[in-house]
Structure formats: C-alpha cells, structure tokens
Design a protein around this motif. Structure first.
Motif, PDB file in Angstrom:
ATOM      1  N   VAL A   1      22.077  13.756   7.460  1.00 58.60           N
ATOM      2  CA  VAL A   1      20.987  14.561   6.933  1.00 58.60           C
ATOM      3  C   VAL A   1      20.186  13.724   5.932  1.00 58.60           C
ATOM      4  O   VAL A   1      20.741  12.868   5.238  1.00 58.60           O
ATOM      5  CB  VAL A   1      21.533  15.830   6.251  1.00 58.60           C
ATOM      6  N   VAL A   2      18.879  13.961   5.867  1.00 63.12           N
ATOM      7  CA  VAL A   2      18.005  13.330   4.877  1.00 63.12           C
ATOM      8  C   VAL A   2      17.603  14.403   3.862  1.00 63.12           C
ATOM      9  O   VAL A   2      17.216  15.509   4.248  1.00 63.12           O
ATOM     10  CB  VAL A   2      16.745  12.741   5.533  1.00 63.12           C
ATOM     11  N   THR A   3      17.719  14.093   2.577  1.00 62.07           N
ATOM     12  CA  THR A   3      17.401  15.072   1.543  1.00 62.07           C
ATOM     13  C   THR A   3      16.420  14.495   0.527  1.00 62.07           C
ATOM     14  O   THR A   3      16.269  13.287   0.406  1.00 62.07           O
ATOM     15  CB  THR A   3      18.674  15.518   0.774  1.00 62.07           C
TER      16      THR A   3
ATOM     17  N   VAL B   1       0.819  -1.215   0.000  1.00 59.49           N
ATOM     18  CA  VAL B   1       0.000   0.000   0.000  1.00 59.49           C
ATOM     19  C   VAL B   1       0.856   1.270   0.000  1.00 59.49           C
ATOM     20  O   VAL B   1       0.326   2.380  -0.022  1.00 59.49           O
ATOM     21  CB  VAL B   1      -0.964   0.012   1.199  1.00 59.49           C
ATOM     22  N   GLY B   2       2.163   1.103   0.015  1.00 61.35           N
ATOM     23  CA  GLY B   2       3.060   2.250  -0.032  1.00 61.35           C
ATOM     24  C   GLY B   2       4.464   1.812  -0.398  1.00 61.35           C
ATOM     25  O   GLY B   2       4.840   0.658  -0.132  1.00 61.35           O
ATOM     26  N   VAL B   3       5.221   2.706  -1.015  1.00 59.35           N
ATOM     27  CA  VAL B   3       6.589   2.400  -1.460  1.00 59.35           C
ATOM     28  C   VAL B   3       7.470   3.626  -1.253  1.00 59.35           C
ATOM     29  O   VAL B   3       7.037   4.759  -1.492  1.00 59.35           O
ATOM     30  CB  VAL B   3       6.628   2.003  -2.949  1.00 59.35           C
ATOM     31  N   ALA B   4       8.707   3.396  -0.828  1.00 60.93           N
ATOM     32  CA  ALA B   4       9.707   4.469  -0.746  1.00 60.93           C
ATOM     33  C   ALA B   4      11.023   3.955  -1.312  1.00 60.93           C
ATOM     34  O   ALA B   4      11.406   2.810  -1.051  1.00 60.93           O
ATOM     35  CB  ALA B   4       9.899   4.933   0.695  1.00 60.93           C
ATOM     36  N   VAL B   5      11.692   4.792  -2.083  1.00 60.17           N
ATOM     37  CA  VAL B   5      13.003   4.463  -2.646  1.00 60.17           C
ATOM     38  C   VAL B   5      14.031   5.415  -2.048  1.00 60.17           C
ATOM     39  O   VAL B   5      13.887   6.640  -2.152  1.00 60.17           O
ATOM     40  CB  VAL B   5      13.013   4.586  -4.178  1.00 60.17           C
TER      41      VAL B   5
ATOM     42  N   PHE C   1      26.957  13.233  -0.705  1.00 59.08           N
ATOM     43  CA  PHE C   1      27.197  11.809  -0.534  1.00 59.08           C
ATOM     44  C   PHE C   1      27.252  11.395   0.932  1.00 59.08           C
ATOM     45  O   PHE C   1      27.393  10.207   1.226  1.00 59.08           O
ATOM     46  CB  PHE C   1      28.472  11.389  -1.273  1.00 59.08           C
ATOM     47  N   ALA C   2      27.124  12.352   1.836  1.00 61.82           N
ATOM     48  CA  ALA C   2      27.050  12.028   3.264  1.00 61.82           C
ATOM     49  C   ALA C   2      25.608  11.949   3.747  1.00 61.82           C
ATOM     50  O   ALA C   2      25.355  11.694   4.917  1.00 61.82           O
ATOM     51  CB  ALA C   2      27.807  13.073   4.083  1.00 61.82           C
ATOM     52  N   SER C   3      24.648  12.160   2.847  1.00 63.42           N
ATOM     53  CA  SER C   3      23.240  12.202   3.260  1.00 63.42           C
ATOM     54  C   SER C   3      22.440  11.047   2.674  1.00 63.42           C
ATOM     55  O   SER C   3      22.844  10.396   1.705  1.00 63.42           O
ATOM     56  CB  SER C   3      22.605  13.528   2.802  1.00 63.42           C
ATOM     57  N   TRP C   4      21.286  10.786   3.285  1.00 61.64           N
ATOM     58  CA  TRP C   4      20.292   9.885   2.719  1.00 61.64           C
ATOM     59  C   TRP C   4      19.443  10.686   1.730  1.00 61.64           C
ATOM     60  O   TRP C   4      19.077  11.834   2.003  1.00 61.64           O
ATOM     61  CB  TRP C   4      19.377   9.340   3.815  1.00 61.64           C
ATOM     62  N   TYR C   5      19.108  10.079   0.591  1.00 62.13           N
ATOM     63  CA  TYR C   5      18.312  10.762  -0.422  1.00 62.13           C
ATOM     64  C   TYR C   5      17.038   9.973  -0.705  1.00 62.13           C
ATOM     65  O   TYR C   5      17.094   8.781  -1.041  1.00 62.13           O
ATOM     66  CB  TYR C   5      19.112  10.930  -1.714  1.00 62.13           C
ATOM     67  N   LEU C   6      15.903  10.631  -0.550  1.00 55.21           N
ATOM     68  CA  LEU C   6      14.602  10.017  -0.833  1.00 55.21           C
ATOM     69  C   LEU C   6      14.238  10.313  -2.283  1.00 55.21           C
ATOM     70  O   LEU C   6      14.004  11.464  -2.650  1.00 55.21           O
ATOM     71  CB  LEU C   6      13.537  10.579   0.112  1.00 55.21           C
TER      72      LEU C   6
ATOM     73  N   ASP D   1       9.943   7.473   8.302  1.00 60.50           N
ATOM     74  CA  ASP D   1      10.516   7.350   9.645  1.00 60.50           C
ATOM     75  C   ASP D   1      11.512   6.201   9.754  1.00 60.50           C
ATOM     76  O   ASP D   1      12.466   6.272  10.534  1.00 60.50           O
ATOM     77  CB  ASP D   1       9.401   7.157  10.680  1.00 60.50           C
ATOM     78  N   VAL D   2      11.304   5.128   8.979  1.00 62.31           N
ATOM     79  CA  VAL D   2      12.215   3.985   9.073  1.00 62.31           C
ATOM     80  C   VAL D   2      13.640   4.385   8.717  1.00 62.31           C
ATOM     81  O   VAL D   2      14.612   3.875   9.290  1.00 62.31           O
ATOM     82  CB  VAL D   2      11.716   2.806   8.186  1.00 62.31           C
ATOM     83  N   VAL D   3      13.793   5.339   7.801  1.00 60.21           N
ATOM     84  CA  VAL D   3      15.129   5.807   7.435  1.00 60.21           C
ATOM     85  C   VAL D   3      15.533   7.032   8.269  1.00 60.21           C
ATOM     86  O   VAL D   3      16.701   7.199   8.593  1.00 60.21           O
ATOM     87  CB  VAL D   3      15.207   6.107   5.924  1.00 60.21           C
ATOM     88  N   LYS D   4      14.583   7.886   8.623  1.00 64.47           N
ATOM     89  CA  LYS D   4      14.918   9.024   9.485  1.00 64.47           C
ATOM     90  C   LYS D   4      15.562   8.550  10.781  1.00 64.47           C
ATOM     91  O   LYS D   4      16.504   9.175  11.286  1.00 64.47           O
ATOM     92  CB  LYS D   4      13.657   9.848   9.792  1.00 64.47           C
ATOM     93  N   LYS D   5      15.088   7.437  11.312  1.00 66.08           N
ATOM     94  CA  LYS D   5      15.665   6.909  12.558  1.00 66.08           C
ATOM     95  C   LYS D   5      17.099   6.453  12.332  1.00 66.08           C
ATOM     96  O   LYS D   5      17.980   6.696  13.170  1.00 66.08           O
ATOM     97  CB  LYS D   5      14.804   5.753  13.078  1.00 66.08           C
ATOM     98  N   GLN D   6      17.340   5.787  11.201  1.00 72.54           N
ATOM     99  CA  GLN D   6      18.707   5.378  10.878  1.00 72.54           C
ATOM    100  C   GLN D   6      19.606   6.603  10.709  1.00 72.54           C
ATOM    101  O   GLN D   6      20.731   6.639  11.207  1.00 72.54           O
ATOM    102  CB  GLN D   6      18.720   4.568   9.586  1.00 72.54           C
ATOM    103  N   ALA D   7      19.086   7.595   9.984  1.00 68.75           N
ATOM    104  CA  ALA D   7      19.868   8.799   9.721  1.00 68.75           C
ATOM    105  C   ALA D   7      20.196   9.536  11.017  1.00 68.75           C
ATOM    106  O   ALA D   7      21.327  10.012  11.206  1.00 68.75           O
ATOM    107  CB  ALA D   7      19.100   9.715   8.768  1.00 68.75           C
TER     108      ALA D   7
END
Length: 230
Positions: free
Chosen positions: A174-176, A75-79, A137-142, A162-168
């Motif tokens: 930083v998440v971008t 019901v949802g997807v994130a890359v 390259f030091a950040s997570w990218y959605l 949130d599953v990746v924000k917690k890891q970050a």
C-alpha cells in the motif's frame, strides 16, 4: 505545446547548487500553501527551509526522486519512505525527532517551536489511528511532493508518484501519505490515484494566529489487495 521532455532519477545526495534550486522550487510551489504557512509561523522566508528539512530526512533515511527537464533542471521532487523503514517523525518520542528538526528549528519563533513539540506526536497519532504499526511499516509513505509552478499540469507529479506506485504494486504494498485537507490538495491527490480514508483530524496552529487546519490520510491500494481491503 510540445510534450515535456522529462526524466525521473533517484538521488542520494544534492550539490549545494541543487539544494538552493530545490529550496527555491518548494518556496515557489508552496508560496500560497496554508499548511506550510502555519507550520513556519507565517514566515515565508522559511518555506524552503521547512521542505528542505524533509528532503534531508529522505536522503538520510528514505528515497528522494527528482524530475528533470531536457536541460537537466530539477522541476519536481518527491520524498518517499519505503516499507520497513520508519519515517523519521513517526515516533511518539518527540526528542527522537529533534535532530532532524535542527536545520530548521532554530529559525522559528519560540511559540512556534513549542507548538511543534505538541504537533509531532499528535500527527503520529493520526497515522496510528488509521493503520496498525505493522500496516504502517509495511507501506510506502510519501512525505513530500512538489512541482515547479512553470511545469505544473504537465505530468511531473504523476511521474514522481508512478515510479514508486509501480514498485509498490509489484510488491503488493500500500502507498500512504498525509495531506492538508484543502479542496485543492485533496483534488490533486485524487487525480494521482489516492483515496482518503477515515476522518480528517483538526489541529490548531501556533499562537498568536492560532489558525486551524485539517490533516487527512490517503492511500493507494495495489490491485491484488483490493479484495482484502474492501
């Protein structure tokens, strides 16, 4: 209404059935999305193919998470693209990105293909203008985020973020993301904890329509890093 039974799972491959279900999910979720319409040359039959191209890139060189209901329907997807792992389109060399486009590109009109060849490096320059290569390259990218229309406003997108924000946050990263600067998209991402940075950049879509749109860069800064950024 009873709370939604929801589970988040990282996937490294999708079955043929899951591919078709995911394409249908994105087609439905983005059916009125102006940016998706522009980059496909206004061909609604390609909406699912466009987003599936991005998911395939995530399966090959990033991380893909799915949200499933109690019946195990997606019901949802994130890359996501993790730190130190280059986004497949994050290159000034357009030719390097062509293999990723191959599942989608041949279906486009010629003028839309030509437009993509100029849009990709311009999009990279937008991100480069907000972050140095080291910061990027030091950040997570959605890259992609979608919720099936019947499950929107029930916390699906938030759970996938949130599953990746917690890891970050645990890594001090930083998440971008980049988003089309529509009032709706900006509001959604602000609710998810993102903040726009810099100025939105204007682009003109492919001929003959030549519709204009804006892209913005958004970030989530982990608490420990706030003092360094402010």
């Amino acid at each position: 209404m009873a709370p939604l039974s929801l589970s988040i799972r990282r996937v490294t491959e999708l079955t043929e059935e899951e591919v078709e279900a995911t394409k249908a999910l994105f087609s439905d979720a983005y059916k009125d999305h102006e940016f998706t319409s522009i980059v496909t040359g206004g061909d609604a039959s390609l909406f699912g193919d466009f987003h599936m191209m991005c998911i395939t890139a995530g399966l090959n060189a990033g991380q893909v998470y799915v949200a499933e209901n109690g019946s195990k329907d997606i019901v949802g997807v994130a890359v996501w693209h993790p730190p130190e792992q280059a986004h497949p389109f994050d290159t000034p060399n357009v030719e390097a990105a062509v293999p990723i486009l191959n599942s989608f590109f041949p279906k486009l009109r010629d003028e839309v293909k030509e437009w993509w060849m100029s849009f990709l490096p311009e999009s990279v320059r937008l991100m480069s203008g907000q972050f140095s290569p080291e910061e990027r390259f030091a950040s997570w990218y959605l890259q992609e985020l979608a919720t099936a229309p019947a499950y929107q406003r029930q916390g699906v997108a938030r759970a996938l973020v949130d599953v990746v924000k917690k890891q970050a946050a645990a890594q001090g990263r930083v998440v971008t993301t980049q988003i089309a600067s529509s009032e709706h998209d900006v509001a959604v991402f602000k609710k998810l904890g993102f903040t726009e940075i810099g100025e939105a950049v204007n682009f003109t879509g492919p001929a003959p329509e030549g519709k204009t749109f804006e892209l913005s860069t958004c970030i989530v800064v982990p608490p420990a890093a706030h003092s360094e950024v402010n």
